[in-house]
Design a protein around this motif. Structure first.
Motif, mmCIF file in Angstrom:
data_model
loop_
_atom_site.group_PDB
_atom_site.id
_atom_site.type_symbol
_atom_site.label_atom_id
_atom_site.label_comp_id
_atom_site.label_asym_id
_atom_site.label_seq_id
_atom_site.Cartn_x
_atom_site.Cartn_y
_atom_site.Cartn_z
ATOM 1 N N ARG A 138 0.814 -1.222 0.000
ATOM 2 C CA ARG A 138 0.000 0.000 0.000
ATOM 3 C C ARG A 138 0.846 1.270 0.000
ATOM 4 N NH1 ARG A 138 -5.122 1.713 1.121
ATOM 5 N NH2 ARG A 138 -5.980 -0.323 1.567
ATOM 6 N N ALA A 197 1.262 3.073 -3.304
ATOM 7 C CA ALA A 197 0.068 3.488 -4.041
ATOM 8 C C ALA A 197 0.153 4.911 -4.577
ATOM 9 C CB ALA A 197 -1.173 3.311 -3.171
ATOM 10 N N TYR A 215 -6.176 0.454 -7.903
ATOM 11 C CA TYR A 215 -6.775 -0.397 -6.872
ATOM 12 C C TYR A 215 -5.668 -0.840 -5.932
ATOM 13 C CZ TYR A 215 -11.094 -0.881 -9.561
ATOM 14 O OH TYR A 215 -12.261 -0.635 -10.216
ATOM 15 N N VAL A 216 -5.968 -0.807 -4.654
ATOM 16 C CA VAL A 216 -5.107 -1.419 -3.652
ATOM 17 C C VAL A 216 -5.905 -2.593 -3.111
ATOM 18 C CG1 VAL A 216 -3.928 -1.176 -1.452
ATOM 19 C CG2 VAL A 216 -3.912 0.727 -3.086
ATOM 20 N N GLU A 261 -9.894 -2.537 -3.210
ATOM 21 C CA GLU A 261 -10.459 -1.197 -3.015
ATOM 22 C C GLU A 261 -9.964 -0.230 -4.074
ATOM 23 O OE1 GLU A 261 -9.161 0.061 0.824
ATOM 24 O OE2 GLU A 261 -10.219 -1.540 1.871
ATOM 25 N N TYR A 318 -8.414 2.919 -4.812
ATOM 26 C CA TYR A 318 -7.553 3.814 -4.041
ATOM 27 C C TYR A 318 -7.676 5.253 -4.562
ATOM 28 C CZ TYR A 318 -3.339 5.959 -2.132
ATOM 29 O OH TYR A 318 -2.467 6.802 -1.506
ATOM 30 N N GLN A 319 -7.590 5.382 -5.885
ATOM 31 C CA GLN A 319 -7.661 6.713 -6.480
ATOM 32 C C GLN A 319 -8.039 6.558 -7.946
ATOM 33 O OE1 GLN A 319 -4.172 9.107 -5.810
ATOM 34 N NE2 GLN A 319 -4.528 10.319 -7.646
#
Length: 188
Positions: A143, A146, A178-179, A182, A184-185
Motif C-alpha cells: 500500500r 500506491a 486499486y489497492v 479497493e 484507491y484513487q
C-alpha cells in the motif's frame, strides 16, 4: 469448434489464440457470468448497465466501484499473492462486454505505449466520446507504493492522450488505482 485457432508450434505443443472479436466477446461474457455468479450482480445487470452509462457520460466511479465490489466478494487474501493488473483488466473487460455500444480493445496501441482498455464507439451509436482507461493494481501489503503508482498512472494516461491517435476532443481518459480490492484513487 472455432473457439481457438492455432497460432504457432511452440516446443512440444501448439500455442493457440482467440481467432476473432466475436469469440473474444463470448469468452469475456462467459468469464463475466462466472465471476458474477455469486455476487449481487448475477441477476442485476441493470446496475452494471447504469454504471456503464455513467462511464460514457464521463463518470467512471460507479463502474470502478462495481469492479471493487466483485473483487471484495471473490478475492481472498491468498489471491493477493498472484493477483495483478492483468487479472483486473480481464475482470473489467468482462464487465464491459455486455455493453454493445463499443468495441473493446485490450492493450490498444497509442504510439507511446498501450492503453489498458480502449472503448471505441460503434458506428450509429449515440455516444459522445470514446474512452481510454489506464489501470494499476497494488497489492495490499504494498500500500505504501500506491501514491507513486497513482502518479505513474496519471502521467501515462496524459501521455497517451497527447498522442496523434488520442489527441482529439471526442475521447475521454481515466486512470484508476486499486489497492487490493479497493479503489484507491481515480482521475481523468
Amino acid at each position: 469448434m472455432g473457439m481457438l485457432s492455432f497460432q504457432e508450434k511452440k516446443g512440444l505443443g501448439w500455442r493457440c489464440r482467440v481467432p476473432n472479436y466475436v469469440i473474444q466477446k463470448l469468452y469475456f461474457e462467459y468469464f463475466t457470468a462466472t465471476l458474477l455468479s455469486g455476487t449481487r450482480y448475477a441477476t442485476a445487470n441493470q446496475s452494471i448497465l447504469e454504471a456503464l452509462n455513467a462511464l460514457f457520460e464521463g463518470n467512471p466511479e460507479p463502474f470502478f466501484n462495481i469492479a471493487a465490489h466483485v473483487l471484495t466478494e471473490h478475492h481472498s487474501n491468498r489471491d493477493d499473492i498472484t493477483y495483478n493488473e492483468k487479472h483486473l483488466q480481464t475482470l473489467m473487460i468482462g464487465l464491459l462486454s455486455s455493453y454493445d455500444a463499443c468495441f473493446i480493445h485490450s492493450e490498444y496501441e497509442t504510439g507511446r505505449g498501450y492503453v489498458d482498455i480502449f472503448l471505441g464507439r460503434l458506428p450509429g451509436v449515440s455516444l459522445d466520446f470514446d474512452v481510454a482507461i489506464e489501470l494499476k493494481y497494488v497489492k495490499k501489503n504494498e500500500r505504501d507504493k500506491a501514491d507513486s503508482v497513482a502518479k505513474e498512472a496519471k502521467t501515462q494516461l496524459e501521455g497517451y492522450l497527447q498522442t496523434e491517435r488520442f489527441n482529439r476532443p471526442d475521447i475521454r481518459g481515466f486512470y484508476v488505482v486499486y489497492v487490493g480490492n479497493e479503489v484507491y484513487q481515480w482521475g481523468g
